[in-house]
Design an enzyme around this catalytic site. Structure first.
Site, PDB file in Angstrom:
ATOM      1  N   GLY A   1      -9.921 -34.016 -10.616  1.00 11.77           N
ATOM      2  CA  GLY A   1     -11.069 -34.918 -10.617  1.00 11.77           C
ATOM      3  C   GLY A   1     -11.715 -35.091  -9.258  1.00 11.77           C
TER       4      GLY A   1
ATOM      5  N   HIS B   1     -12.200 -25.665  -7.420  1.00 16.55           N
ATOM      6  CA  HIS B   1     -11.783 -27.060  -7.275  1.00 16.55           C
ATOM      7  C   HIS B   1     -11.066 -27.211  -5.942  1.00 16.55           C
ATOM      8  CE1 HIS B   1     -10.779 -31.117  -8.448  1.00 16.55           C
ATOM      9  NE2 HIS B   1      -9.518 -30.907  -8.106  1.00 16.55           N
TER      10      HIS B   1
ATOM     11  N   LEU C   1     -10.998 -31.227 -18.179  1.00 17.75           N
ATOM     12  CA  LEU C   1     -11.398 -31.233 -16.778  1.00 17.75           C
ATOM     13  C   LEU C   1     -10.346 -30.595 -15.877  1.00 17.75           C
ATOM     14  CD1 LEU C   1     -13.470 -32.200 -14.655  1.00 17.75           C
ATOM     15  CD2 LEU C   1     -12.178 -34.339 -14.527  1.00 17.75           C
ATOM     16  N   ASP C   2     -10.785 -29.597 -15.091  1.00 18.63           N
ATOM     17  CA  ASP C   2      -9.950 -28.943 -14.077  1.00 18.63           C
ATOM     18  C   ASP C   2      -8.647 -28.408 -14.650  1.00 18.63           C
ATOM     19  OD1 ASP C   2     -11.859 -29.534 -12.137  1.00 18.63           O
ATOM     20  OD2 ASP C   2     -10.932 -31.435 -11.611  1.00 18.63           O
ATOM     21  N   ALA C   3      -8.668 -27.966 -15.900  1.00 22.72           N
ATOM     22  CA  ALA C   3      -7.439 -27.492 -16.542  1.00 22.72           C
ATOM     23  C   ALA C   3      -7.582 -26.092 -17.128  1.00 22.72           C
ATOM     24  CB  ALA C   3      -7.015 -28.469 -17.636  1.00 22.72           C
TER      25      ALA C   3
END
Length: 296
Positions: A213, A204, A239-241
């Protein structure tokens, strides 16, 4: 495309273990290895007092073990059982080939980097295939002798189920040790996140948990940040965690526009992704809940 062959004497049996902490764990493991004459060439330990959990990674010189990896697993299973039913452990042979499949879209900087590292032998794995939801990166992929699969995705997210199923089938055909989202600009559905849990890795382009995001560089520029970064993490349904493997940053200032941030950020993305993937392949990353212990 294969990585460079390892020197025979560099072969290792890598043991990783996590269990409830208690006295005597290290002594029990090391005495088990010493009893058959095994030589520990690298060892890492961590005791997390907040959660009462113990982590270790042991690299054993394979030439000092008088039996194969399967026999070592069978014997160590009895030791691991002594630490309780919650114990999690793995043992892999560094001499066995590791396989990677890459998922991409249009941005090719991470793809270029990983293909180059694999070709030079720096990445301890074979890149078996690259799957793209756009055909743009087919040429560079095939120039490295790697198969490229183009899977078109409908614009409507509600209609992408069959495309994800095709991706799943292609990936499964290679039985990879890692599925790398190398700037694959699609959000994996929850069932696929669960199916690839512990081996789907994402890069990311932000220092998470900041700027989750889409368009994180635009978000960072709007906030006037002085540091931008990248995060390599395991993929989860949130998401992205997912559990973070590696992060790094680079300094920017008020004179940098979004294009400058994107250009500089790509350098960080390459390094962070390759480093995180290497650590994953070498069994250096132990996951517990949402956190990781990384024995660099």
């Amino acid at each position: 495309m294969s990585s460079a062959p390892a020197i025979a004497d560099d072969r290792r049996f890598v043991l990783t273990l996590g269990c409830p902490d208690r006295p005597g764990i290290i002594a029990r493991i090391t005495s088990f290895i010493a009893d058959f004459g095994g030589s520990i060439v690298e060892a890492g330990y961590h005791s997390d007092g907040d959660i009462g959990w113990f982590f270790t990674r042991q690299a054993i010189k394979a030439s000092t073990v008088p039996f194969d990896a399967d026999e070592l697993r069978t014997r160590f299973a009895e030791v691991a059982a002594e630490f309780g039913p919650e114990t999690e452990w793995e043992l892999h042979d560094s001499g066995e080939p590791r396989r990677v499949v890459l998922l991409v879209s249009k941005d090719g900087h991470c793809l270029h980097d990983l293909l180059g590292r694999a070709n030079s032998g720096e990445l301890p794995a074979t890149i078996e295939a690259v799957i793209g939801n756009h055909p743009d990166l087919a040429g560079i992929t095939e120039a490295h002798g790697v198969k490229f699969h183009y899977v078109p995705f409908p614009k409507d997210p509600a209609e992408r189920g069959p495309a994800f199923e095709q991706v799943r089938e292609l990936v499964d055909g290679h039985d990879p040790h890692a599925v790398v989202l190398a700037r694959f600009m699609q959000v994996l559905p929850a069932d696929l996140c669960e199916y690839w849990a512990g081996k789907a890795i994402n890069i990311h382009h932000s220092f998470l948990p900041s700027f989750v995001g889409a368009k994180p560089y635009h978000q960072a520029h709007a906030r006037g940040v002085k540091l931008i970064g990248a995060t390599c993490h395991y993929v989860t349904a949130e998401l992205d965690a997912g559990p973070i493997i590696e992060q790094d940053v680079i300094r920017v200032d008020h004179a940098d526009d979004v294009r400058d941030m994107v250009r500089q950020g790509r350098d960080i993305e390459r390094v962070v992704l390759s480093r995180g993937l290497r650590w994953h392949l070498e069994g250096r990353v132990l996951v517990h809940g949402r956190r990781t212990v990384v024995f660099e």
